[in-house]
Enzyme design. Structure first.
Site, PDB file in Angstrom:
ATOM      1  CE1 TYR A  77      -3.859  28.705  44.939  1.00  0.00           C
ATOM      2  CE2 TYR A  77      -2.663  29.587  43.064  1.00  0.00           C
ATOM      3  CZ  TYR A  77      -3.845  29.387  43.737  1.00  0.00           C
ATOM      4  OH  TYR A  77      -5.027  29.886  43.233  1.00  0.00           O
ATOM      5  CG  ASP A 106      -4.717  31.930  35.780  1.00  0.00           C
ATOM      6  OD1 ASP A 106      -4.413  31.295  36.811  1.00  0.00           O
ATOM      7  OD2 ASP A 106      -5.694  32.686  35.725  1.00  0.00           O
TER       8      ASP A 106
HETATM    9  P1  NAD Z   1     -18.234  29.506  37.913  1.00  0.00           P
HETATM   10  O1  NAD Z   1     -18.965  28.713  38.943  1.00  0.00           O
HETATM   11  O2  NAD Z   1     -18.605  30.922  37.688  1.00  0.00           O
HETATM   12  O3  NAD Z   1     -18.392  28.766  36.500  1.00  0.00           O
HETATM   13  C1  NAD Z   1     -18.333  27.401  36.340  1.00  0.00           C
HETATM   14  C2  NAD Z   1     -19.475  26.938  35.435  1.00  0.00           C
HETATM   15  O4  NAD Z   1     -19.317  25.507  35.254  1.00  0.00           O
HETATM   16  C3  NAD Z   1     -20.877  27.152  36.017  1.00  0.00           C
HETATM   17  O5  NAD Z   1     -21.675  27.879  35.118  1.00  0.00           O
HETATM   18  C4  NAD Z   1     -21.411  25.737  36.212  1.00  0.00           C
HETATM   19  O6  NAD Z   1     -22.799  25.620  35.995  1.00  0.00           O
HETATM   20  C5  NAD Z   1     -20.619  24.953  35.185  1.00  0.00           C
HETATM   21  N1  NAD Z   1     -20.544  23.519  35.450  1.00  0.00           N
HETATM   22  C6  NAD Z   1     -20.369  22.907  36.636  1.00  0.00           C
HETATM   23  N2  NAD Z   1     -20.333  21.581  36.460  1.00  0.00           N
HETATM   24  C7  NAD Z   1     -20.479  21.336  35.138  1.00  0.00           C
HETATM   25  C8  NAD Z   1     -20.524  20.166  34.347  1.00  0.00           C
HETATM   26  N3  NAD Z   1     -20.377  18.940  34.908  1.00  0.00           N
HETATM   27  N4  NAD Z   1     -20.704  20.288  33.022  1.00  0.00           N
HETATM   28  C9  NAD Z   1     -20.832  21.510  32.458  1.00  0.00           C
HETATM   29  N5  NAD Z   1     -20.805  22.661  33.153  1.00  0.00           N
HETATM   30  C10 NAD Z   1     -20.626  22.574  34.484  1.00  0.00           C
HETATM   31  O7  NAD Z   1     -16.682  29.373  38.257  1.00  0.00           O
HETATM   32  P2  NAD Z   1     -15.438  30.305  37.934  1.00  0.00           P
HETATM   33  O8  NAD Z   1     -14.983  30.956  39.179  1.00  0.00           O
HETATM   34  O9  NAD Z   1     -15.744  31.155  36.768  1.00  0.00           O
HETATM   35  O10 NAD Z   1     -14.315  29.239  37.565  1.00  0.00           O
HETATM   36  C11 NAD Z   1     -14.467  28.275  36.566  1.00  0.00           C
HETATM   37  C12 NAD Z   1     -13.337  27.271  36.628  1.00  0.00           C
HETATM   38  O11 NAD Z   1     -12.113  27.825  36.176  1.00  0.00           O
HETATM   39  C13 NAD Z   1     -13.046  26.736  38.028  1.00  0.00           C
HETATM   40  O12 NAD Z   1     -12.725  25.360  37.943  1.00  0.00           O
HETATM   41  C14 NAD Z   1     -11.826  27.510  38.443  1.00  0.00           C
HETATM   42  O13 NAD Z   1     -11.128  26.870  39.465  1.00  0.00           O
HETATM   43  C15 NAD Z   1     -11.099  27.516  37.129  1.00  0.00           C
HETATM   44  N6  NAD Z   1      -9.988  28.459  36.986  1.00  0.00           N
HETATM   45  C16 NAD Z   1      -8.780  27.937  36.697  1.00  0.00           C
HETATM   46  C17 NAD Z   1      -7.691  28.732  36.502  1.00  0.00           C
HETATM   47  C18 NAD Z   1      -6.364  28.074  36.253  1.00  0.00           C
HETATM   48  O14 NAD Z   1      -5.345  28.640  36.465  1.00  0.00           O
HETATM   49  N7  NAD Z   1      -6.295  26.811  35.853  1.00  0.00           N
HETATM   50  C19 NAD Z   1      -7.841  30.120  36.572  1.00  0.00           C
HETATM   51  C20 NAD Z   1      -9.097  30.662  36.874  1.00  0.00           C
HETATM   52  C21 NAD Z   1     -10.168  29.810  37.066  1.00  0.00           C
HETATM   53  C1  G6P Z   2      -5.459  31.688  40.104  1.00  0.00           C
HETATM   54  C2  G6P Z   2      -5.197  30.217  39.958  1.00  0.00           C
HETATM   55  C3  G6P Z   2      -6.473  29.504  39.640  1.00  0.00           C
HETATM   56  C4  G6P Z   2      -7.528  29.800  40.682  1.00  0.00           C
HETATM   57  C5  G6P Z   2      -7.735  31.283  40.798  1.00  0.00           C
HETATM   58  C6  G6P Z   2      -8.644  31.584  41.965  1.00  0.00           C
HETATM   59  O1  G6P Z   2      -5.801  32.244  38.869  1.00  0.00           O
HETATM   60  O2  G6P Z   2      -4.249  29.901  38.985  1.00  0.00           O
HETATM   61  O3  G6P Z   2      -6.218  28.137  39.541  1.00  0.00           O
HETATM   62  O4  G6P Z   2      -8.762  29.192  40.334  1.00  0.00           O
HETATM   63  O5  G6P Z   2      -6.506  31.920  41.021  1.00  0.00           O
HETATM   64  O6  G6P Z   2      -9.064  32.898  41.873  1.00  0.00           O
HETATM   65  P1  G6P Z   2     -10.364  33.423  42.647  1.00  0.00           P
HETATM   66  O7  G6P Z   2     -10.384  34.851  42.260  1.00  0.00           O
HETATM   67  O8  G6P Z   2     -11.539  32.614  42.110  1.00  0.00           O
HETATM   68  O9  G6P Z   2     -10.115  33.172  44.085  1.00  0.00           O
HETATM   69 MN    MN Z   3      -4.279  27.626  38.612  1.00  0.00          MN
END
Ligand code: NAD
Ligand code: G6P
Ligand code: MN
Length: 440
Positions: A263, A170
């Site tokens: 980044y 995102d």
């Molecule tokens: P969070 O810790 O609140 O949520 C993650 C959940 O995943 C937890 O409830 C945890 O219990 C669960 N989990 C962990 N391992 C697991 C497994 N093997 N099987 C099933 N469930 C499992 O984290 P968050 O801050 O809400 O972020 C979630 C994910 O989204 C992270 O990987 C974060 O980096 C990603 N993210 C990506 C983008 C992007 O741009 N690609 C943007 C925002 C967040």
């Molecule tokens: C952006 C990136 C994600 C990353 C997030 C971290 O959205 O694209 O890949 O996980 O920032 O945000 P946070 O608020 O968890 O530091």
């Molecule tokens: Mn990202």
């Protein structure tokens, strides 16, 4: 209109409520018949799920909602898996960030040694989700945004080459929203962009409005002064993110012809990042104190009151790119989106087996990447180094190789020497003993 069954993997994520509200708001273009949550932490997921159940009862009682820790129940009869897991959760993110800082190296969720550490945990978790999907719903697609997306994407490309998984980020969407504000457009969808790079490591080369007018000159002038902090900034932006958006001014100066992903600051200015970090309090602490507390206390308030107005959950509107992606596949819309895909010649002078982030047309068979052409020495050199880091991490995970992981950390542009890399690696191994494969 066809209705879809979706499972959100990582149901306990802080992002789940915002995404549920976003899915509800987009039901006219992406109708749901069933919504399931899956997580391997039942207690964490329950709080989020019980609150979402109340929201769903209020807004869409026709959607069949359930949550589970049982993979078979979760992955049976689904059309889409939306995956956002964080293996090791925030306490491990905190270690990823703080361990490198103890050695004078920046600590970041997805960049440098912290991102490598997270990658070594995520690969197994995401492969497991892919395998559940293929076993229980072989026709489904996984839309994955679990991080570190670059390493996860390389692992799935190599180890599950037939899997119907699309990796998306995102960050470009967030930055494009800011660009639109800067040039006075209402929506990033009023711009057409060209972009290339790796995940969290890329550049815009062209930004036009829908009439083909070049918006780069105006952006260049503005970003050189203010970075990506728009004229009237959103009060919701946290200070640490605001610093990152402002720092884009210095990042952009390295190649004024392009617009950078934020980044890149971690690779161009690692000394600055370390100097501005507090080794006792990193981003993981901020997220645990703010977003996590806010989301979970709102959910608990909703559960206690039995109505959604008791909490302060907000729709994650910018996450509608996930619906854009799902509808592109479901309804063959051929929407143009940035995805993380095998290069296969799209960037002409770059490795064909590298996972790159480039514009694709998305339809019922997945992404069709657009041609980028040749890229300059500066970007090619940087990307070659970073892609090698990402590939070495997957090598290390596959071969259980200490040496490959040491090479990966040594090669990261954020790390000054092999001796520092080794010291960080040895601490990371100790911290990750419940998550990483044993290395030899
Ligand atoms: P969070 O810790 O609140 O949520 C993650 C959940 O995943 C937890 O409830 C945890 O219990 C669960 N989990 C962990 N391992 C697991 C497994 N093997 N099987 C099933 N469930 C499992 O984290 P968050 O801050 O809400 O972020 C979630 C994910 O989204 C992270 O990987 C974060 O980096 C990603 N993210 C990506 C983008 C992007 O741009 N690609 C943007 C925002 C967040
Ligand atoms: C952006 C990136 C994600 C990353 C997030 C971290 O959205 O694209 O890949 O996980 O920032 O945000 P946070 O608020 O968890 O530091
Ligand atoms: Mn990202």
């Amino acid at each position: 209109m066809k209705k879809f069954s979706v499972v959100i993997a990582g149901g306990g994520s802080t992002f789940t409520p915002g995404i549920v509200l976003m899915l509800l708001a987009n039901r006219d273009r992406f109708p749901l018949r069933a919504l399931k949550f899956y997580d391997n932490d039942g207690a964490r997921q329950e709080t989020i799920a019980e609150a979402c159940k109340i929201i769903l009862q209020e807004q869409a009682p026709d959607i069949d909602f359930s949550y589970t820790t049982d993979p078979k129940a979760a992955f049976t009869d689904v059309d889409f898996v939306m995956a956002h897991i964080r293996v090791g959760k925030y306490p491990m993110r905190e270690k990823d960030e703080k361990i490198p800082l103890r050695h004078g190296v920046l600590g970041q969720e997805t960049c440098g040694p912290g991102g490598i550490s997270y990658g070594m945990r995520s690969i197994g978790g995401v492969l497991e989700l892919v395998d559940y999907m293929e076993k229980y719903s072989p026709n489904a697609w996984m839309l994955n945004y679990s991080n570190p997306a670059a390493i996860v994407a390389e692992a799935t490309r190599r180890l599950r080459p037939q899997a119907k998984i699309l990796n998306i980020c995102d960050m470009p969407i967030g930055i494009e929203g800011r660009m639109a504000q800067i040039v006075g457009l209402k929506d990033r969808k009023e711009m057409r962009v060209r972009y290339y790079g790796l995940n969290h490591f890329g550049w815009w080369t062209s930004i036009e409005d829908l009439n083909g007018n070049d918006l780069m000159p105006k952006l260049r002038e503005y970003v050189a002064k203010h970075g990506y902090v728009p004229p009237s900034d959103d009060v919701h932006t946290e200070a640490s993110w605001n610093d990152t958006f402002a720092k884009a001014k210095d990042v952009q100066a390295l190649d004024p012809d392009t617009m950078p992903n934020t980044y890149l600051k971690y690779y161009f200015f690692p000394d600055y990042v370390v100097a501005h970090s507090n080794p006792e309090r990193t981003r993981a602490n901020e997220v645990m104190d703010h977003r996590e507390k806010h989301v979970f206390s709102s959910c608990r308030a909703i559960i206690e009151a039995g109505k959604s107005s008791a909490g302060e959950l907000e729709i994650d509107e910018h996450a509608s790119y996930i619906v854009d992606l799902a509808t592109a596949i479901a309804f063959n819309t051929q929407e143009r989106m940035l995805l993380i895909v095998p290069n296969n010649g799209a960037i002409h002078n770059f490795d064909s087996d590298a996972m790159v982030e480039i514009p694709c047309l998305v339809g019922k068979n997945g992404p069709e990447p657009l041609t980028v052409g040749d890229i300059p020495h500066f970007q090619k050199g940087l990307m070659g180094q970073q892609v090698a880091v990402e590939k070495l991490v997957v090598d290390a995970w596959e071969e259980r190789s200490y040496t490959k992981l040491w090479q990966a950390i040594t090669l990261s542009k954020t790390v000054p020497s092999a001796s520092v890399a080794k010291a960080i690696l040895d601490d990371l191994i100790e911290a990750n003993k419940d998550y990483w494969p044993e290395l030899h």
